[in-house]
Every structure is written in structure tokens, then in C-alpha cells.
Design a protein around this motif. Structure first.
Motif, PDB file in Angstrom:
ATOM      1  N   PHE A   1      -9.741 -70.542 -23.556  1.00 24.83           N
ATOM      2  CA  PHE A   1      -9.789 -69.083 -23.634  1.00 24.83           C
ATOM      3  C   PHE A   1      -8.617 -68.529 -24.451  1.00 24.83           C
ATOM      4  CE2 PHE A   1     -12.765 -69.609 -20.161  1.00 24.83           C
ATOM      5  CZ  PHE A   1     -13.634 -68.530 -20.322  1.00 24.83           C
ATOM      6  N   ILE A   2      -7.459 -69.137 -24.309  1.00 27.12           N
ATOM      7  CA  ILE A   2      -6.296 -68.684 -25.083  1.00 27.12           C
ATOM      8  C   ILE A   2      -6.526 -68.908 -26.573  1.00 27.12           C
ATOM      9  CG2 ILE A   2      -3.857 -69.132 -25.560  1.00 27.12           C
ATOM     10  CD1 ILE A   2      -4.359 -67.522 -23.017  1.00 27.12           C
ATOM     11  N   LEU A   3      -7.098 -70.066 -26.917  1.00 31.86           N
ATOM     12  CA  LEU A   3      -7.413 -70.341 -28.327  1.00 31.86           C
ATOM     13  C   LEU A   3      -8.452 -69.353 -28.843  1.00 31.86           C
ATOM     14  CD1 LEU A   3      -7.528 -74.259 -28.348  1.00 31.86           C
ATOM     15  CD2 LEU A   3      -5.773 -72.788 -29.361  1.00 31.86           C
ATOM     16  N   ALA A   4      -9.422 -69.021 -28.002  1.00 31.55           N
ATOM     17  CA  ALA A   4     -10.449 -68.054 -28.395  1.00 31.55           C
ATOM     18  C   ALA A   4      -9.821 -66.690 -28.667  1.00 31.55           C
ATOM     19  CB  ALA A   4     -11.508 -67.942 -27.300  1.00 31.55           C
TER      20      ALA A   4
ATOM     21  N   ARG B   1     -14.946 -65.576 -32.105  1.00 29.62           N
ATOM     22  CA  ARG B   1     -14.199 -65.395 -30.856  1.00 29.62           C
ATOM     23  C   ARG B   1     -15.151 -65.262 -29.669  1.00 29.62           C
ATOM     24  NH1 ARG B   1      -9.823 -60.925 -31.415  1.00 29.62           N
ATOM     25  NH2 ARG B   1     -11.677 -59.606 -31.521  1.00 29.62           N
ATOM     26  N   LEU B   2     -16.227 -64.489 -29.843  1.00 30.92           N
ATOM     27  CA  LEU B   2     -17.204 -64.344 -28.765  1.00 30.92           C
ATOM     28  C   LEU B   2     -17.904 -65.666 -28.456  1.00 30.92           C
ATOM     29  CD1 LEU B   2     -18.975 -60.896 -29.335  1.00 30.92           C
ATOM     30  CD2 LEU B   2     -17.323 -61.519 -27.568  1.00 30.92           C
TER      31      LEU B   2
ATOM     32  N   ASP C   1     -18.564 -70.255 -24.817  1.00 27.93           N
ATOM     33  CA  ASP C   1     -18.490 -71.692 -24.531  1.00 27.93           C
ATOM     34  C   ASP C   1     -17.536 -71.969 -23.372  1.00 27.93           C
ATOM     35  OD1 ASP C   1     -20.320 -72.396 -26.431  1.00 27.93           O
ATOM     36  OD2 ASP C   1     -18.847 -72.849 -27.987  1.00 27.93           O
ATOM     37  N   GLY C   2     -16.424 -71.232 -23.332  1.00 26.29           N
ATOM     38  CA  GLY C   2     -15.488 -71.406 -22.232  1.00 26.29           C
ATOM     39  C   GLY C   2     -16.099 -71.025 -20.894  1.00 26.29           C
ATOM     40  N   LEU C   3     -16.876 -69.968 -20.878  1.00 29.18           N
ATOM     41  CA  LEU C   3     -17.537 -69.539 -19.642  1.00 29.18           C
ATOM     42  C   LEU C   3     -18.472 -70.618 -19.110  1.00 29.18           C
ATOM     43  CD1 LEU C   3     -18.435 -65.826 -20.526  1.00 29.18           C
ATOM     44  CD2 LEU C   3     -16.711 -66.600 -18.881  1.00 29.18           C
ATOM     45  N   LEU C   4     -19.167 -71.279 -20.023  1.00 32.57           N
ATOM     46  CA  LEU C   4     -20.135 -72.301 -19.609  1.00 32.57           C
ATOM     47  C   LEU C   4     -19.464 -73.535 -19.017  1.00 32.57           C
ATOM     48  CD1 LEU C   4     -22.648 -72.126 -22.604  1.00 32.57           C
ATOM     49  CD2 LEU C   4     -22.868 -71.114 -20.333  1.00 32.57           C
ATOM     50  N   GLN C   5     -18.152 -73.679 -19.250  1.00 39.30           N
ATOM     51  CA  GLN C   5     -17.432 -74.833 -18.714  1.00 39.30           C
ATOM     52  C   GLN C   5     -16.792 -74.552 -17.358  1.00 39.30           C
ATOM     53  OE1 GLN C   5     -14.945 -76.902 -21.690  1.00 39.30           O
ATOM     54  NE2 GLN C   5     -16.050 -75.767 -23.263  1.00 39.30           N
ATOM     55  N   LEU C   6     -16.933 -73.332 -16.886  1.00 41.21           N
ATOM     56  CA  LEU C   6     -16.402 -73.008 -15.557  1.00 41.21           C
ATOM     57  C   LEU C   6     -17.283 -73.625 -14.467  1.00 41.21           C
ATOM     58  CD1 LEU C   6     -15.569 -69.200 -15.952  1.00 41.21           C
ATOM     59  CD2 LEU C   6     -13.930 -71.079 -15.774  1.00 41.21           C
ATOM     60  N   PRO C   7     -16.686 -74.034 -13.344  1.00 40.18           N
ATOM     61  CA  PRO C   7     -17.507 -74.474 -12.208  1.00 40.18           C
ATOM     62  C   PRO C   7     -18.436 -73.333 -11.792  1.00 40.18           C
ATOM     63  CG  PRO C   7     -15.196 -75.009 -11.853  1.00 40.18           C
ATOM     64  CD  PRO C   7     -15.245 -74.129 -13.063  1.00 40.18           C
ATOM     65  N   PRO C   8     -19.635 -73.631 -11.309  1.00 43.65           N
ATOM     66  CA  PRO C   8     -20.611 -72.587 -10.985  1.00 43.65           C
ATOM     67  C   PRO C   8     -20.079 -71.469 -10.093  1.00 43.65           C
ATOM     68  CG  PRO C   8     -21.650 -74.734 -10.871  1.00 43.65           C
ATOM     69  CD  PRO C   8     -20.202 -74.986 -11.096  1.00 43.65           C
ATOM     70  N   ALA C   9     -19.326 -71.809  -9.054  1.00 43.38           N
ATOM     71  CA  ALA C   9     -18.806 -70.769  -8.163  1.00 43.38           C
ATOM     72  C   ALA C   9     -17.819 -69.865  -8.885  1.00 43.38           C
ATOM     73  CB  ALA C   9     -18.137 -71.401  -6.938  1.00 43.38           C
TER      74      ALA C   9
ATOM     75  N   GLN D   1      -4.165 -62.934 -22.420  1.00 46.18           N
ATOM     76  CA  GLN D   1      -4.912 -62.841 -21.170  1.00 46.18           C
ATOM     77  C   GLN D   1      -5.575 -61.472 -21.046  1.00 46.18           C
ATOM     78  OE1 GLN D   1      -1.792 -63.589 -18.377  1.00 46.18           O
ATOM     79  NE2 GLN D   1      -1.856 -65.816 -18.627  1.00 46.18           N
ATOM     80  N   LYS D   2      -4.812 -60.451 -21.376  1.00 51.40           N
ATOM     81  CA  LYS D   2      -5.346 -59.087 -21.345  1.00 51.40           C
ATOM     82  C   LYS D   2      -6.527 -58.946 -22.281  1.00 51.40           C
ATOM     83  CE  LYS D   2      -4.118 -56.064 -24.070  1.00 51.40           C
ATOM     84  NZ  LYS D   2      -4.648 -55.438 -25.342  1.00 51.40           N
ATOM     85  N   LEU D   3      -6.406 -59.526 -23.486  1.00 50.19           N
ATOM     86  CA  LEU D   3      -7.471 -59.417 -24.479  1.00 50.19           C
ATOM     87  C   LEU D   3      -8.743 -60.108 -24.008  1.00 50.19           C
ATOM     88  CD1 LEU D   3      -8.457 -58.560 -27.263  1.00 50.19           C
ATOM     89  CD2 LEU D   3      -7.452 -60.666 -28.200  1.00 50.19           C
ATOM     90  N   ILE D   4      -8.616 -61.273 -23.385  1.00 50.81           N
ATOM     91  CA  ILE D   4      -9.791 -62.002 -22.894  1.00 50.81           C
ATOM     92  C   ILE D   4     -10.550 -61.162 -21.876  1.00 50.81           C
ATOM     93  CG2 ILE D   4     -10.522 -63.948 -21.451  1.00 50.81           C
ATOM     94  CD1 ILE D   4     -10.084 -64.736 -24.312  1.00 50.81           C
ATOM     95  N   VAL D   5      -9.847 -60.614 -20.890  1.00 49.17           N
ATOM     96  CA  VAL D   5     -10.517 -59.816 -19.863  1.00 49.17           C
ATOM     97  C   VAL D   5     -11.116 -58.556 -20.482  1.00 49.17           C
ATOM     98  CG1 VAL D   5     -10.202 -58.543 -17.703  1.00 49.17           C
ATOM     99  CG2 VAL D   5      -9.049 -60.734 -18.037  1.00 49.17           C
TER     100      VAL D   5
END
Length: 457
Positions: free
Chosen positions: A361-364, A373-374, A379-387, A442-446
């Protein structure tokens, strides 16, 4: 458990005639030599034990007299001021460096008395020597799947829940593809895919455990030998197995609510599996209350509530769970509820955006091309655990609704990014300087997650 004897003697001692493999481990433990402490007139009292003073290995060997299980403690001639446990096993004397830090130990296990240490050591040496070949093979035919453990866990789950769960839709971008500049076009491009059911897999949370009374491994069905720390127990579901078997147990832990001591600071996947929900109930309850009476509150999420009131909410959730009352009657100030929600997310042992994908996410965030960037964020979201994915999706959808009342609450996506960036993302190394340098990213990602919520989730 003994690690390594000093000098010529090793862990397993001499080669004894192996017992037939069907011999029960419990029976072998019963047959192990019993400890016999050797005393002498020159015995010296030091600390929490008696020892024989400065004597040689040969003198110790003579005092032991060749009796199986006989032991004494002597001061080392090679290293004065240190102590050696001399133990007869398998026809020879084994010498171990003995330590004391309030308890006695020669390896990982710590004992209240030297007698208990020797008893456990003799059991371990005897079992591992007599049944070495059997122990090496005992994990090859597990009874884990046949004991009904996985079926029992499956029955605990609400059959309807699996139908409700859906995995994030994955999209493969081709180099020639460009996300349309219109929101509708981007939404179509990112969400072109088929839904799949997701599974909230969770590894067992094994910790070394001392079992009172005989216990058998729930993976290989063999006896767990020794006096203390005979194996490991999953602190979330209660599964008991040998240490070596723990490495082979599937990631199918179904936490038991009776073992979950708290709600805050509990691993996210553990909590949702224990409550059999898609998301933590804290998230659902707080967001419901905030959207019911707080969307037009000025400075929502930016204004802090009273610390003692937020602490009251935390204690209430830990004590009462989903029965916690966070209504206006209990907490009139909506900032108390927003503060409790932020505290819950901040106290997660693994952040919502996990340590494993933090760097992605930081690299993105550092990318300059908006479309690339999107794609990287997606892609980063898809690598998160389901919960974690579902928790983030639900939270961001809520924050998007908060921005729709910006005229009243003065909270846009950028302001919410400042508030939630460090809460949802934390660098793995916990370095303060690294955290400060990444706050802007971090602020930019959110902020981007909120602004493009309709196409990223």
C-alpha cells in the motif's frame, strides 16, 4: 526436556533395545527409571538445592554406583561456580549444566525442584530411546480428520453464513487496459468478475501447556509424555497436540467463545470466527449508532471523547459483548462511540491493513499515475485476509457516507484519512521515525479508499 549432555553423553543416551512400536507411550512412561538422589557427608547447601561440592566426573560416577536413575549435583571443576547434574541412564553417566532462576532447568522446561526435573528427564530419555523409530513415524497416520474434530467445527457454524460470505472480486488488468476516467467506467472495469465464497481460515494459537493427568494428542492419538509442558494447547479452541504435531495441524481453528477473554485487543479473525460473524460486532454496533445519531455532528471522528467514557465502553464490550448498551441513554456524547471505535481498531494486534501488505500500500501511494495507483491499491486489498477485507470494506463504506454530510460535520475524505491512516495502517517494525515519515502516505491511502470506495470494493 533435556537438551544436550556435556561431554560424551548426548540427549538420547546409549542405544537400548527398541520396544515394539505398538507399545503404548503411557506404558513406557510408567516403565521409566525412578530418580534416586545420592547424598554424601560433604554435601553443601547452596541456593535452592543440595550439592556435592567440587568433585570430578570420576568421583561423581563412583558415587552414583551405576544405579539407573541415580543423580547428584556437583560443582564443576572446569567452571567453578557453575553446577552440573550428573545422572545415570542407559549404563552411563550423563552430565548436564544446571541453571536456576527461581526454578531449576537444563533446557526449555523449568521445574520447582531438581527431583521433578530429573523425573521428567528420565521419562523423556526413556520414551525417546525406547520408541525413537515409533515417534519418528507417529505423525504419518493422523487420526485428526477421523475423530470428528473438523466435522464438529463445521456443525458449529451457521449454514447460512457461508452463503452470505463473498470473496473480493479479483480483476486481472492487462497492460493495454486503462481504467475509464468516469466513476461508472472505473467501477465496471474493476468489478468485472464472478463472486466466490470465501473462507475465514485461521491458524491455531498454540502455546506450551502443562496437562494435569494423562493426555493424548488429538492429532496422532499418542500419549503426551512427561511431567510438565508435555505438548501445546490452542488457546482459542482448546485443541491439544504434541509440539511436532502442531506443525501439521490444518488451519481450521474455530475459536470457542468460552476461551475468548476479551473483545478489544483480540485478533480480528479470531473474534469474528468465535462470534460466527462477517465482521467484529464492535464495528457493526458502533457504526450503526454513529449513523443513527451522529452523521451531522461537527468534527465527527476528529473531536475526541472523554477518555474515561471511552474506557467504560471498552470494558463494557469486553464484559458484555454484543449485549453492550452504547445508546444515547448510556453515552449521550457521540464522540465517545467514535473514540471507542477508533480505539478498537487501533488496539488490534494485527492492523486492519496487515503488516504483510503494508509495504504494498505504501508503494501504491508513492505512484504518480492515478490509474496505476488504483490498480496497485486494488491488488493490495485482494491480499488481505477475508475478515480484514470485510472489516475494511464495511468501515470505508461508512466513512464514505460520513463525507456525504460534509456540509454539517466538516469531514471530507482527506480529513478522515488523517484520522484513520495511522489507525488502519502501522509499519511492521513499529519504528517511530518510519511511522512519522509514512503518515502522509497512510493518509493518502485511506483518502483514496474513501473517494473510490465504489470501485475498489
Amino acid at each position: 526436556m533435556f537438551l544436550k549432555a556435556s561431554g560424551r553423553s548426548q540427549l538420547c543416551g546409549p542405544a537400548l533395545s527398541p520396544a515394539p512400536s505398538p507399545t503404548p507411550m503411557y506404558q513406557l512412561q510408567q516403565e521409566a527409571p525412578r530418580p534416586k538422589r545420592i547424598t554424601c557427608p560433604q554435601e553443601v547447601s547452596r541456593g535452592a538445592c543440595q550439592f556435592h561440592g567440587l568433585i570430578s566426573r570420576e568421583q561423581a560416577d563412583e558415587l552414583l554406583g551405576g544405579a539407573e536413575g541415580a543423580y547428584l549435583i556437583r560443582e564443576s571443576q572446569r567452571q567453578p561456580g557453575t553446577y552440573t547434574l550428573a545422572l545415570r541412564f542407559g549404563g552411563q553417566t550423563l552430565n548436564y549444566r544446571l541453571f536456576y532462576d527461581g526454578k531449576h532447568f537444563v533446557g526449555e522446561k523449568r521445574f520447582e525442584s531438581v527431583h521433578d526435573l530429573v523425573t521428567d528427564g528420565l521419562i523423556t530419555l526413556y520414551v525417546e530411546t525406547k520408541a525413537a523409530e515409533y515417534i519418528a513415524k507417529m505423525t504419518t497416520n493422523p487420526i485428526y480428520q477421523h475423530l470428528g474434530y473438523t466435522s464438529l467445527l463445521r456443525d458449529k457454524l451457521n449454514p447460512g453464513l457461508s452463503r452470505q460470505r463473498s470473496e473480493p472480486r479479483r480483476v486481472t488488468f492487462r497492460p493495454s487496459d486503462k481504467i475509464s476516467t468516469s466513476p461508472l467506467g472505473r467501477r465496471s472495469a474493476l468489478k468485472d468478475g464472478s463472486e466466490k465464497h470465501c473462507s475465514y481460515h485461521k491458524v491455531h494459537n498454540f502455546k506450551v501447556h502443562t496437562f494435569r493427568g494423562p493426555h493424548w494428542c488429538e492429532y496422532c492419538a499418542n500419549f503426551m509424555w512427561g511431567l510438565i509442558a508435555q505438548g501445546v494447547r490452542c488457546s482459542d479452541c482448546g485443541l491439544n497436540v504434541h509440539k511436532q504435531c502442531a506443525k501439521l495441524v490444518p488451519s481450521d481453528c474455530q475459536p470457542d467463545l468460552r476461551r475468548i477473554k476479551k473483545v478489544f485487543s483480540c485478533d480480528l479473525t479470531t473474534l469474528v470466527k468465535a462470534h460466527n460473524t462477517l465482521r467484529p460486532m464492535v464495528l457493526d454496533m458502533c457504526i450503526s449508532e454513529i449513523e443513527h445519531r451522529g452523521l451531522t455532528s461537527e468534527g465527527l471522528y476528529r473531536v475526541s471523547g472523554f477518555t474515561e467514557h471511552i474506557e467504560d465502553v471498552r470494558l463494557a464490550f469486553d464484559r458484555d459483548g454484543e449485549k453492550t448498551d452504547i445508546s444515547a441513554n448510556a453515552y449521550p456524547d457521540i464522540n465517545t462511540i467514535t473514540g471507542a471505535l477508533k480505539l478498537y481498531l487501533r488496539d488490534l494486534p494485527i492492523p486492519v491493513i496487515t503488516y504483510d501488505v503494508y509495504s504494498k500500500f505504501i508503494l501504491a501511494a508513492k505512484m504518480t499515475d492515478p490509474d496505476s495507483r488504483l490498480e496497485a491499491i486494488h491488488d493490495g486489498l485482494l491480499q488481505l485476509p477475508p475478515a480484514h477485507y470485510e472489516t475494511l470494506r464495511y468501515l470505508v463504506s461508512h466513512l464514505k457516507r460520513v463525507t456525504m454530510f460534509e456540509k454539517d460535520n466538516l469531514m471530507n475524505a482527506e480529513n478522515l484519512g488523517i484520522v484513520f491512516g495511522p489507525t488502519l495502517m502501522q509499519p511492521p517494525d513499529q519504528d517511530t521515525l518510519a511511522s512519522l515519515s509514512c503518515m502522509r502516505l497512510q493518509k493518502l491511502i485511506v483518502q483514496l479508499l474513501i473517494e473510490h470506495e465504489d470501485i475498489l470494493f
